[in-house]
Design an enzyme around this catalytic site. Structure first.
Site, mmCIF file in Angstrom:
data_model
loop_
_atom_site.group_PDB
_atom_site.id
_atom_site.type_symbol
_atom_site.label_atom_id
_atom_site.label_comp_id
_atom_site.label_asym_id
_atom_site.label_seq_id
_atom_site.Cartn_x
_atom_site.Cartn_y
_atom_site.Cartn_z
ATOM 1 N N CYS A 1 0.819 -1.215 0.000
ATOM 2 C CA CYS A 1 0.000 0.000 0.000
ATOM 3 C C CYS A 1 0.849 1.260 0.000
ATOM 4 O O CYS A 1 0.373 2.335 -0.375
ATOM 5 C CB CYS A 1 -0.945 -0.005 1.197
ATOM 6 S SG CYS A 1 -0.106 -0.074 2.798
ATOM 7 N N GLU B 1 -2.025 3.635 13.770
ATOM 8 C CA GLU B 1 -1.451 2.473 14.440
ATOM 9 C C GLU B 1 -0.020 2.786 14.828
ATOM 10 O O GLU B 1 0.688 3.496 14.114
ATOM 11 C CB GLU B 1 -1.490 1.258 13.506
ATOM 12 C CG GLU B 1 -2.889 0.837 13.102
ATOM 13 C CD GLU B 1 -2.903 -0.213 12.008
ATOM 14 O OE1 GLU B 1 -3.666 -1.185 12.151
ATOM 15 O OE2 GLU B 1 -2.154 -0.063 11.026
#
Length: 483
Positions: free
Chosen positions: A287, A468
């Site tokens: 990604c 995160e």
């Protein structure tokens, strides 16, 4: 057929036991196009069993001290590291990535995920305030949420699965994880290490199957208050809709259309090999890969010639070959999707400088049916083209010129995504100015894929919700109480 190896058949892992499934999905070896594994085709029944196991395990696991949980996680990391080569071989075969990438990136990072969160959970603090005039004090307490639903993708299977499991169980949650049905083998192998590491039954449950069946059952379950998902924006929309009636906590790490901005004072000796790697590593199936390369006009022709030359040196071959730079794409369907983007670019008037349709791909006879393609460089393409707007998720890079700083910032931001970007310049002030204005959750300067897990990771716009990292993951996997 005589002499043919039997297919590997996976089982769900629920309440500390492997549970056979009545129906299965074919899983293909991307390097040959042949079925080599049977993955459980689970659904609501298996999710109900996993919820029951996670519910029963939660009181004991959540009441354990962070130190005790940390010790178990470090033991699990040790066991995984001792089996690194087995896991690397399995990951390479299952996903199509090169054995070198699996050995040096995927599995070492999975080991580190457990060690990192085993350590970080010991160092979190809570807040307190004093109100002396009223003779009272306020303080906060953080507690695990409960059962965490974790859905991970096929591109970095164990790497991203453990990136979710580790912080969730470190904080005291129990988990139900659903890996991609296309890359389930290393998740199944991890289950074999849990008991030896001391993870109590029901703390980690892994249920295999498709998104529409097992994924939807997990996301819709009223006793799963939290969902962490990495994958496509389209699937995330479905998850949000199904989670809304239960007001679930969501962490969504989604797609990207990441720009690299290369100014005329960039060090091309470092920039070009790094940008080749950022465009084509793991077959472009990361990604964070670069897919739009903006080059200042005064160095555009030089950059383009050197970039194409370097790209052509990347060897596409069997994943098991340690000299291969790129392996196979994940599936036949995905390979055709990526090829169709290149065809659309060509029809729209773009030039294909190397790769698909230009150069010859030579493969051993055994790999002729595999899902391989050459790294491809496209130029003379408009910003409005689908290749410049949509996430291709394959080894395709579009290279275009720009003139001014203001112009390139506007063009780089002119997509719905905002995950990552790279800026190449020796001018520190320019790097700072441009980075601040880019709509990206992460901006690298003169490098790529260097991460500190203490810092927040996540995207803007259609690239996701939430962050995160050490503190951010702890906050997500816990609830805060003021008292």
């Amino acid at each position: 057929m005589a002499g043919q190896k039997p297919l590997l058949e996976l089982e769900n892992f629920i309440a500390g036991k492997f549970i056979p499934c009545n129906s299965h999905i074919d899983s293909y070896d991307p390097s040959t196009g042949e079925v080599y594994c049977k993955v459980p085709d689970s659904g609501k029944e298996e999710i109900e069993a996993a919820v029951m196991a996670a519910r029963e395990a939660f009181p004991h696991w959540s009441s354990m001290s962070p130190q005790d949980r940390s010790q178990i996680m470090n033991k699990l990391a040790d066991l995984l590291e001792q089996s690194l080569e087995d896991f690397a071989q399995a990951e390479s075969k299952d996903q199509g990535k090169t054995i070198t990438f699996a050995r040096t990136v995927d599995i070492p990072r999975a080991v580190y995920n457990f060690r990192f969160f085993a350590s970080s959970v010991l160092h979190h603090t809570t807040d307190a305030t004093q109100m002396d005039s009223m003779d009272c004090m306020h303080y906060t307490v953080r507690s695990p949420v409960g059962i965490a639903g974790l859905i991970s993708p096929w591109n970095l299977p164990l790497y991203l699965l453990t990136w979710k499991i580790a912080p969730a169980i470190a904080a005291g949650n129990t988990v139900i994880a659903k890996p991609s049905e296309m890359t389930s083998v290393t998740a199944w192998m991890l289950c074999k290490l849990l008991d030896e590491a001391g993870v109590p039954p029901g703390v980690v449950n892994i249920v295999f199957g498709t998104g529409p069946k097992v994924g939807e059952a997990l996301v819709s379950h009223p006793e799963v208050p939290l969902i962490s998902f990495t994958g496509s924006t389209l699937t995330a929309e479905r998850i949000m809709m199904k989670s809304a009636p239960h007001c679930k906590k969501l962490s969504l790490e989604l797609g990207g259309k990441n720009p690299a901005i290369i100014f005329d004072d960039a060090n091309l000796r470092e920039c070009i090999p790094t940008t080749v790697r950022s465009s084509f590593a793991n077959q472009g199936e990361i990604c964070l890969c670069t897919s739009r390369i903006f080059v200042q006009r005064s160095i555009y022709e030089e950059f383009l010639a050197r970039f194409v030359e370097a790209t052509r040196k990347w060897k596409v071959g069997p994943p098991s070959d340690a000299t291969s730079s790129m392996g196979a794409l994940i599936s036949k369907t995905h390979l055709e999707k990526v090829r169709n983007y290149i065809k659309k670019a060509f029809v729209d008037g773009a030039r294909i400088l190397c790769g698909e349709g230009v150069d010859n791909l030579n493969l051993p006879p055994r790999n002729k049916g595999g899902y391989f393609m050459l790294p491809t460089v496209i130029t003379d393409i408009k910003d409005e083209s689908c290749c410049m707007k949509e996430e291709i998720f394959g080894p395709v890079a579009c290279v275009v010129p720009f003139d001014t700083e203001e112009e390139v910032i506007e063009r780089a931001n002119n997509v719905k995504y905002g995950l990552a970007a790279t800026v190449w310049s020796n001018n520190v002030g320019r790097v700072w100015r441009v980075s601040k204005r880019l709509q990206s959750g992460l901006v690298w300067s003169n490098c790529w894929l260097i991460r500190d897990l203490n810092l927040p990771f996540g995207g803007m716009k259609a690239s996701g919700i939430g962050r995160e990292g050490a503190k951010d993951s702890y906050d997500f996997f816990t609830e805060e109480l003021e008292t």
